[in-house]
Design a protein around this motif. Sequence first.
Motif, PDB file in Angstrom:
ATOM      1  N   LEU A 190      -4.748   3.527 -11.601  1.00 42.57           N
ATOM      2  CA  LEU A 190      -5.512   2.329 -11.269  1.00 42.57           C
ATOM      3  C   LEU A 190      -5.175   1.917  -9.843  1.00 42.57           C
ATOM      4  O   LEU A 190      -3.997   1.886  -9.458  1.00 42.57           O
ATOM      5  N   ALA A 191      -6.183   1.639  -9.045  1.00 42.42           N
ATOM      6  CA  ALA A 191      -5.937   1.318  -7.640  1.00 42.42           C
ATOM      7  C   ALA A 191      -7.110   0.569  -7.040  1.00 42.42           C
ATOM      8  O   ALA A 191      -8.227   0.608  -7.558  1.00 42.42           O
ATOM      9  N   GLY A 192      -6.841  -0.076  -5.927  1.00 44.88           N
ATOM     10  CA  GLY A 192      -7.874  -0.638  -5.070  1.00 44.88           C
ATOM     11  C   GLY A 192      -7.794   0.032  -3.714  1.00 44.88           C
ATOM     12  O   GLY A 192      -6.728   0.504  -3.316  1.00 44.88           O
ATOM     13  N   ALA A 217     -12.595   3.625  -5.904  1.00 48.95           N
ATOM     14  CA  ALA A 217     -12.201   3.033  -7.181  1.00 48.95           C
ATOM     15  C   ALA A 217     -13.453   2.884  -8.029  1.00 48.95           C
ATOM     16  O   ALA A 217     -14.490   2.404  -7.544  1.00 48.95           O
ATOM     17  N   ASP A 253       0.849  -4.881 -15.777  1.00 55.39           N
ATOM     18  CA  ASP A 253       1.356  -3.783 -14.961  1.00 55.39           C
ATOM     19  C   ASP A 253       2.876  -3.746 -15.111  1.00 55.39           C
ATOM     20  O   ASP A 253       3.568  -4.708 -14.744  1.00 55.39           O
ATOM     21  N   TYR A 306      -3.990   0.877  -2.806  1.00 61.14           N
ATOM     22  CA  TYR A 306      -3.078  -0.081  -3.418  1.00 61.14           C
ATOM     23  C   TYR A 306      -3.023   0.209  -4.912  1.00 61.14           C
ATOM     24  O   TYR A 306      -3.933  -0.137  -5.660  1.00 61.14           O
ATOM     25  N   LEU A 307      -1.959   0.875  -5.330  1.00 60.91           N
ATOM     26  CA  LEU A 307      -1.848   1.266  -6.729  1.00 60.91           C
ATOM     27  C   LEU A 307      -1.596   0.051  -7.612  1.00 60.91           C
ATOM     28  O   LEU A 307      -0.890  -0.889  -7.233  1.00 60.91           O
ATOM     29  N   ALA A 308      -2.154   0.120  -8.807  1.00 61.67           N
ATOM     30  CA  ALA A 308      -1.952  -0.955  -9.785  1.00 61.67           C
ATOM     31  C   ALA A 308      -1.453  -0.373 -11.103  1.00 61.67           C
ATOM     32  O   ALA A 308      -1.650  -0.948 -12.160  1.00 61.67           O
ATOM     33  N   LEU A 353      -8.822   5.321  -9.840  1.00 63.88           N
ATOM     34  CA  LEU A 353      -8.875   5.998  -8.541  1.00 63.88           C
ATOM     35  C   LEU A 353      -9.462   7.393  -8.692  1.00 63.88           C
ATOM     36  O   LEU A 353      -8.999   8.181  -9.522  1.00 63.88           O
ATOM     37  N   SER A 397       0.835  -1.201   0.000  1.00 63.24           N
ATOM     38  CA  SER A 397       0.000   0.000   0.000  1.00 63.24           C
ATOM     39  C   SER A 397       0.868   1.249   0.000  1.00 63.24           C
ATOM     40  O   SER A 397       1.941   1.272   0.606  1.00 63.24           O
ATOM     41  N   SER A 451     -11.506  -3.971  -4.908  1.00 59.15           N
ATOM     42  CA  SER A 451     -11.551  -4.100  -6.366  1.00 59.15           C
ATOM     43  C   SER A 451     -10.694  -3.014  -7.010  1.00 59.15           C
ATOM     44  O   SER A 451     -10.613  -1.888  -6.519  1.00 59.15           O
ATOM     45  N   THR A 452     -10.065  -3.356  -8.112  1.00 63.10           N
ATOM     46  CA  THR A 452      -9.197  -2.412  -8.810  1.00 63.10           C
ATOM     47  C   THR A 452      -9.976  -1.666  -9.881  1.00 63.10           C
ATOM     48  O   THR A 452     -10.680  -2.275 -10.688  1.00 63.10           O
TER      49      THR A 452
END
Length: 629
Positions: free
Chosen positions: A454-456, A396, A481, A464-466, A416, A384, A412-413
């Motif tokens: 993109l994140a959850g 998200a 990613d 939590y970045l994706a 953001l 995180s 869920s992603t």
Amino acid sequence: MTEDLLWPDYATPDDLAAIEAVPLEARGLPESTYALLARAATHWPNRTAITVLPDAARWREPLSRTFVEVLADVHRYANLLHHLGIRRRDAVAVMAPNCAELITATLAAQLAGIAVPLGGSLSRPHLGELLGRCGARVLITAGPDLAPDTWDTAQALARDGLLDAILAVRPTEAACTPEPLPAVAGVRVGYLGELAAAMGSSTFDGDLPRLSDLAAMFHTGGTTGTPKLAAHTHANEITDAWMLAASNLFDQDCVAFAALPLFHVNALVVTLLAPMFKGQTVVWAGPLGYRDPALYGEFWKIVEHYRIAAMSAVPTVYATLAQCPVDADISSLRFPMVGAAPLPIAVRDSFRASTGTSLIEGYGLTEATCASARSFPEAPRPRSVGQRLPYQRMRAVHVGADGTWEELPPGSTGVLAISGPTVFPGYVIGRGENGHVLDGLGKLVDGWLDTGDLAGIDGDGFVYLAGRAKDLIIRGGHNIDPASIEDALLAHPQVTAAGAVGRPDLHAGEVPVAYVTLAPGATVTESELRDWTHERVPDPAAAPKAVTVLDALPVTAVGKLYKLALRADATRSELRAALDEIDGVHDIEATIKGSAIVTTVKVSPSTDEAAIKAILGRYAIEWRLVVLS
């Protein structure tokens, strides 16, 4: 101001709900960045506010100013701007490397009007476009003894008829008498310090700013296409700075180190405004900041000498520091903050192994003023970037084909989105009768900011970045990613930096490739690194097709990895291979325009144009064919 309400108990992630139970309006925040400085000068008049190093080599010879002295300088500079006709809705451009005068000049520009910090590396046409858009006719800039190239650019902009006044700042602790500045017809030219010397230092002559007034405009969004200008209100900046200062981590004795350029929001909010709330001293690096190679050889001695407790930098800085032997007592360093780009696991681990101190991750972007999330050293959440800051809302969302948003459940992603008091009012697109015209340009939806990331988000508000939505590598419809590739490469002991991007591909649309830099004396080969990564990426589709070793990865002025340049190189390499057997191909260029890459293939008149067009047409790229005469 009610100090009891100003400072909540903010030590753990569990404190967030109690903090937000008190309305933000009841906290009694200062009315403006100027009011924040005035408050500090009242509470701690003789405490050192800033200690500015002339450069890395002369770090033992700083200039120090107390809060009262800083306030007096801001009054003088702001009164000079007022004398030159600057009023509340007028923009003042500021373009110089960091120095003592620039710090106070930036605050003065926000007091007299609206500060527009500009990067001196921007091209002259882009600077002209930004000046025209914000309407700034006064430029505070580096004089010839601070940054000759920047001074030349300033004079050129004035000769182009874009400016009414140029106010030059000098190097910190400049010893010699400055050389006379050349005249520019129709333009007021002079040294800021000399012209402001006769101005009043006890009060400001104009109207004081309010929370709703614009404080600054920051350029953002690229290094080649004309950047956008994101507007910040005083409320934006004051609130975001308070959210950081409210943490129990930072007390009055916490000395901070600042080395990011002041045209970047992190330098302004994290290392200039936030420390004022508790009267903390900030040690400012020389004009090159973290870009000064000499700084790294002296860095740990600087930490020991000034008892640095907190600092803020990008991952590339910490990757370099992790390679510097610790040759001093750095026990004071407790809060090294990292943001502006994803933190590779290998950089996190190597810095901790080298220094014994853990990096504190954060997340933010210019359109949300600066910081929106931060982590807790005593309560880590693996992977995180931290918990959302108080009074900022995050979710998200799934963005449908028709542009509608659907909020996703925790964990869920999706894209953001952020709302709350730090979300900017919009981009500056021009000026009208009632001041600057602002537009969200599609980034603002019902008060929510589309970050493009993109994140959850979990149930406790941890993010939590994706990856960046635009940085995703899409291989045959499969989302990859790039961080997974970069983490695998950075786990190699000889790799010091890594960047993964998509390379155009005839069959999959694009495939992943990677670029790295290596430690001095490294012996690993590109093919060995490719094999290393293939064994370690969690998704076989993410295994890079190629790994290329560079002397240095391209970065922006604040040290962010500049992936567009890597994508351009990957595109160029792919097309060179695809067109290798066709006679008459002279050159292939991949040019960055805005956020896009345009490929130009230059050929001789005898070349089989149809064959080239047939090949180029199979790629999902923008291209053009130029026949040389």
